[in-house]
Design a protein around this motif. Structure first.
Motif, PDB file in Angstrom:
ATOM      1  N   ARG A   1     -62.704  11.588 -52.883  1.00  0.00           N
ATOM      2  CA  ARG A   1     -63.016  11.692 -51.288  1.00  0.00           C
ATOM      3  C   ARG A   1     -63.476  10.331 -50.809  1.00  0.00           C
ATOM      4  O   ARG A   1     -64.496   9.579 -51.681  1.00  0.00           O
ATOM      5  N   SER A   2     -62.910   9.614 -49.668  1.00  0.00           N
ATOM      6  CA  SER A   2     -63.361   8.715 -49.370  1.00  0.00           C
ATOM      7  C   SER A   2     -64.513   8.655 -48.238  1.00  0.00           C
ATOM      8  O   SER A   2     -64.756   9.740 -47.692  1.00  0.00           O
ATOM      9  N   ARG A   3     -65.682   7.725 -48.255  1.00  0.00           N
ATOM     10  CA  ARG A   3     -66.556   7.822 -47.380  1.00  0.00           C
ATOM     11  C   ARG A   3     -66.302   7.693 -45.984  1.00  0.00           C
ATOM     12  O   ARG A   3     -65.218   6.593 -45.732  1.00  0.00           O
ATOM     13  N   ARG A   4     -66.603   8.073 -44.854  1.00  0.00           N
ATOM     14  CA  ARG A   4     -66.419   7.636 -43.562  1.00  0.00           C
ATOM     15  C   ARG A   4     -67.080   6.593 -43.169  1.00  0.00           C
ATOM     16  O   ARG A   4     -68.395   6.518 -43.065  1.00  0.00           O
ATOM     17  N   GLU A   5     -66.329   5.533 -43.085  1.00  0.00           N
ATOM     18  CA  GLU A   5     -66.998   4.191 -42.548  1.00  0.00           C
ATOM     19  C   GLU A   5     -67.753   4.243 -41.182  1.00  0.00           C
ATOM     20  O   GLU A   5     -68.799   3.502 -41.138  1.00  0.00           O
ATOM     21  N   GLY A   6     -67.272   4.850 -40.211  1.00  0.00           N
ATOM     22  CA  GLY A   6     -67.792   4.842 -38.946  1.00  0.00           C
ATOM     23  C   GLY A   6     -69.213   5.441 -38.910  1.00  0.00           C
ATOM     24  O   GLY A   6     -70.126   4.892 -38.284  1.00  0.00           O
ATOM     25  N   ARG A   7     -69.552   6.283 -39.947  1.00  0.00           N
ATOM     26  CA  ARG A   7     -71.031   6.714 -39.863  1.00  0.00           C
ATOM     27  C   ARG A   7     -72.040   6.047 -40.402  1.00  0.00           C
ATOM     28  O   ARG A   7     -72.965   6.212 -40.066  1.00  0.00           O
ATOM     29  N   SER A   8     -71.526   4.931 -41.228  1.00  0.00           N
ATOM     30  CA  SER A   8     -72.623   4.297 -41.822  1.00  0.00           C
ATOM     31  C   SER A   8     -72.813   2.846 -40.853  1.00  0.00           C
ATOM     32  O   SER A   8     -73.831   2.069 -40.953  1.00  0.00           O
ATOM     33  N   GLY A   9     -72.163   2.873 -39.466  1.00  0.00           N
ATOM     34  CA  GLY A   9     -72.410   1.824 -38.758  1.00  0.00           C
ATOM     35  C   GLY A   9     -71.788   0.442 -39.120  1.00  0.00           C
ATOM     36  O   GLY A   9     -71.637  -0.319 -38.307  1.00  0.00           O
ATOM     37  N   VAL A  62     -67.786  -1.196 -40.612  1.00  0.00           N
ATOM     38  CA  VAL A  62     -66.369  -0.980 -40.790  1.00  0.00           C
ATOM     39  C   VAL A  62     -66.033  -2.059 -42.083  1.00  0.00           C
ATOM     40  O   VAL A  62     -66.321  -3.249 -41.751  1.00  0.00           O
ATOM     41  N   GLY A  63     -65.311  -1.324 -42.981  1.00  0.00           N
ATOM     42  CA  GLY A  63     -64.879  -2.060 -44.131  1.00  0.00           C
ATOM     43  C   GLY A  63     -64.083  -3.272 -43.685  1.00  0.00           C
ATOM     44  O   GLY A  63     -63.300  -2.949 -42.679  1.00  0.00           O
ATOM     45  N   GLY A  64     -63.805  -4.162 -44.566  1.00  0.00           N
ATOM     46  CA  GLY A  64     -62.832  -5.217 -44.205  1.00  0.00           C
ATOM     47  C   GLY A  64     -61.209  -4.667 -44.189  1.00  0.00           C
ATOM     48  O   GLY A  64     -60.604  -5.030 -43.240  1.00  0.00           O
ATOM     49  N   ARG A  65     -61.158  -3.799 -45.014  1.00  0.00           N
ATOM     50  CA  ARG A  65     -59.588  -3.252 -45.060  1.00  0.00           C
ATOM     51  C   ARG A  65     -59.447  -2.325 -43.688  1.00  0.00           C
ATOM     52  O   ARG A  65     -58.371  -2.496 -43.048  1.00  0.00           O
ATOM     53  N   THR A  66     -60.178  -1.667 -43.324  1.00  0.00           N
ATOM     54  CA  THR A  66     -60.016  -0.766 -41.785  1.00  0.00           C
ATOM     55  C   THR A  66     -60.201  -1.881 -40.831  1.00  0.00           C
ATOM     56  O   THR A  66     -59.402  -1.706 -39.706  1.00  0.00           O
ATOM     57  N   GLN A  67     -61.054  -2.947 -40.954  1.00  0.00           N
ATOM     58  CA  GLN A  67     -60.924  -3.862 -39.688  1.00  0.00           C
ATOM     59  C   GLN A  67     -59.542  -4.803 -39.708  1.00  0.00           C
ATOM     60  O   GLN A  67     -59.223  -4.652 -38.666  1.00  0.00           O
ATOM     61  N   GLU A  68     -58.911  -4.976 -40.768  1.00  0.00           N
ATOM     62  CA  GLU A  68     -57.740  -5.591 -40.747  1.00  0.00           C
ATOM     63  C   GLU A  68     -56.750  -4.639 -40.291  1.00  0.00           C
ATOM     64  O   GLU A  68     -55.596  -5.019 -39.842  1.00  0.00           O
ATOM     65  N   ILE A  69     -56.757  -3.420 -40.685  1.00  0.00           N
ATOM     66  CA  ILE A  69     -55.792  -2.490 -40.237  1.00  0.00           C
ATOM     67  C   ILE A  69     -55.743  -2.257 -38.656  1.00  0.00           C
ATOM     68  O   ILE A  69     -54.905  -2.318 -38.010  1.00  0.00           O
TER      69      ILE A  69
END
Length: 107
Positions: free
Chosen positions: A75-83, A85-92
């Motif tokens: 299971r992947s952690r939800r990035e939005g909840r941590s406040g 955004v990871g680099g991969r998500t930001q690039e996408i």
């Protein structure tokens, strides 16, 4: 032969379901084999602050991307909840936004 039984040159089954949800201005559910993508669009009568400051008189399109927590194993952690955004998500998100702006008349 692929692990899902398809031939090497055979495409995955593909479907598009329009107006998948009621609340956003538009939505679509896209299925390509076991990959499911939920897209929704909302319209705001606003532009980013930098556009206002420069006096730019046109519209803007942006994107937000997030994988559902149960979409991967493990299971992947939800990035939005941590406040953050990871680099991969930001690039996408940037790629999706740029792609949408490239095919949209912003005037």
């Amino acid at each position: 032969m692929r692990t899902d039984g398809r031939q090497n040159d055979e495409l995955r089954p593909f479907t598009i379901e329009l107006d998948f949800t009621e609340v956003p201005d538009a939505s679509v559910l896209v299925r390509a084999g076991s990959t499911v993508v939920w897209c929704s669009a909302s319209v705001e009568e606003d532009v980013p602050r930098w556009m206002k400051q420069q006096g730019v008189k046109k519209g803007w399109v942006t994107a937000e991307y997030e994988m559902l927590a149960g979409s991967t194993n493990p299971r992947s952690r939800r990035e939005g909840r941590s406040g953050r955004v990871g680099g991969r998500t930001q690039e996408i998100q940037r790629l999706i936004g740029r792609s949408l702006r490239a095919v949209t008349n912003l005037e």
